[in-house]
Design a protein around this motif. Structure first.
Motif, PDB file in Angstrom:
ATOM      1  N   LEU A  32       0.826  -1.205   0.000  1.00 38.85           N
ATOM      2  CA  LEU A  32       0.000   0.000   0.000  1.00 38.85           C
ATOM      3  C   LEU A  32       0.861   1.257   0.000  1.00 38.85           C
ATOM      4  O   LEU A  32       0.540   2.239  -0.677  1.00 38.85           O
ATOM      5  N   ASN A  42      -4.781  -3.750  -4.485  1.00 32.23           N
ATOM      6  CA  ASN A  42      -5.796  -4.711  -4.059  1.00 32.23           C
ATOM      7  C   ASN A  42      -5.187  -5.912  -3.346  1.00 32.23           C
ATOM      8  O   ASN A  42      -5.771  -6.434  -2.388  1.00 32.23           O
ATOM      9  N   GLN A  55     -12.531  -1.945  -3.554  1.00 36.45           N
ATOM     10  CA  GLN A  55     -11.493  -2.460  -2.656  1.00 36.45           C
ATOM     11  C   GLN A  55     -12.064  -3.497  -1.689  1.00 36.45           C
ATOM     12  O   GLN A  55     -11.515  -4.597  -1.532  1.00 36.45           O
ATOM     13  N   GLY A  88      -4.450  -4.661   0.025  1.00 34.82           N
ATOM     14  CA  GLY A  88      -5.667  -4.520   0.795  1.00 34.82           C
ATOM     15  C   GLY A  88      -6.151  -5.825   1.393  1.00 34.82           C
ATOM     16  O   GLY A  88      -6.808  -5.833   2.442  1.00 34.82           O
ATOM     17  N   LYS A 107     -11.489  -7.761  -1.776  1.00 36.13           N
ATOM     18  CA  LYS A 107     -10.993  -8.481  -0.602  1.00 36.13           C
ATOM     19  C   LYS A 107     -11.941  -9.603  -0.207  1.00 36.13           C
ATOM     20  O   LYS A 107     -11.504 -10.729   0.101  1.00 36.13           O
ATOM     21  N   LEU A 120      -6.605  -0.173   5.741  1.00 37.96           N
ATOM     22  CA  LEU A 120      -6.887   0.096   4.329  1.00 37.96           C
ATOM     23  C   LEU A 120      -7.554   1.451   4.173  1.00 37.96           C
ATOM     24  O   LEU A 120      -7.219   2.219   3.259  1.00 37.96           O
TER      25      LEU A 120
END
Length: 286
Positions: free
Chosen positions: A4, A224, A154, A227, A158, A235
């Motif tokens: 990230l 992603n 996002q 995440g 996940k 996140l």
């Protein structure tokens, strides 16, 4: 977390590149379509076609439609109404959407994650609150749609990956993400695109290539995947790390005026929100 941070640095340049060289000069629908096509071409030869559940394919495609297709169409249009700093300002609500959507998916309420996201939002607001242009309402609404769909993509990605835990590298299925985005971007260009505003210089083509291959192709995949490795609170907070990063790029490269005191204070508040989430969310889950 490392992924990230890496993508935050990568994306920090995107806002200024779009605002300085593309907005108002290159048709926004074509800009989005070119990014989708380039990113899709990167993952096309890597995509696994057999042995992937249909639900997983559709789920990843849906996240691509949201997080890339709708998000970027609204984002590019917002630059017609807002300056780069204003765009950065109006993205500060994304963490709240990430937290609330994640809680909704699990049918729960996590006050610590919401508090941390709210603190991060405050920090970003400290950095970028100043005078607004006359068209800010239109730009604000466009960006709230973009923020919501980016957050939904996002969180959705996940959850799709958690539901289908295949023994398969993530890049073998991420092509479906861009195929989904294409379902939105191609019709939008065919209906609303302006063929008279295609890129006219090598610089504009080069920027689109960079945004498509690096920022979109590599960036969205790594974001992603990153995440999937952190909780919703982290996140959410990392979504707002783009604000100080983007402003630093805008300041250092394009020499735009920025209040360094507010930048430092806002950055400290965002860092504090990350500490709050890490410290108290673990206690709440214990």
């Amino acid at each position: 977390m490392k992924l990230l941070v890496l993508v935050t640095i990568l994306w920090a340049f995107s806002f200024s590149l779009i605002g300085e060289f593309l907005a108002g000069r290159v048709d926004s629908d074509f800009a989005v379509l070119s990014r989708v096509l380039l990113a899709a071409l990167v993952f096309l030869p890597l995509t696994r076609w057999r042995g992937v559940p249909g639900g997983m394919k559709l789920g990843i495609m849906a996240t691509g439609m949201l997080q890339f297709g709708i998000t970027y169409l609204c984002l590019y249009r917002s630059f017609s109404y807002l300056t780069v700093p204003e765009v950065l300002l109006f993205t500060i609500f994304t963490p709240l959407y990430v937290t609330l959507l994640d809680d909704a998916m699990y049918r729960r309420f996590s006050p610590v994650a919401l508090l941390a996201a709210a603190i991060a939002t405050l920090g970003a607001g400290i950095i970028r609150y100043d005078g607004l242009s006359e068209d800010y309402i239109t730009g604000f609404l466009l960006l709230q749609v973009a923020n919501f769909t980016f957050a939904a993509g996002q969180v959705g990605y996940k959850h799709v990956m958690q539901r289908y835990p295949l023994e398969l590298p993530g890049y073998r299925t991420f092509g479906y993400f861009f195929f989904g985005a294409l379902v939105i971007a191609l019709p939008s260009f065919l209906v609303f695109g302006n063929p008279d505003k295609l890129p006219a210089t090598g610089l504009q083509w080069g920027i689109l290539a960079w945004l498509g291959l690096a920022a979109s192709g590599l960036g969205l995949y790594l974001w992603n995947r990153g995440g999937c490795q952190v909780d919703a609170g982290t996140l959410a907070i990392m979504n707002n790390a783009l604000v100080p990063a983007g402003l630093l790029v805008n300041l250092l490269i394009w020499n735009r005026d920025a209040d360094l005191g507010r930048l430092a204070l806002g950055g400290l508040v965002i860092a504090f929100s990350l500490w709050v989430n890490n410290r108290f969310r673990r206690q709440a889950l214990a």
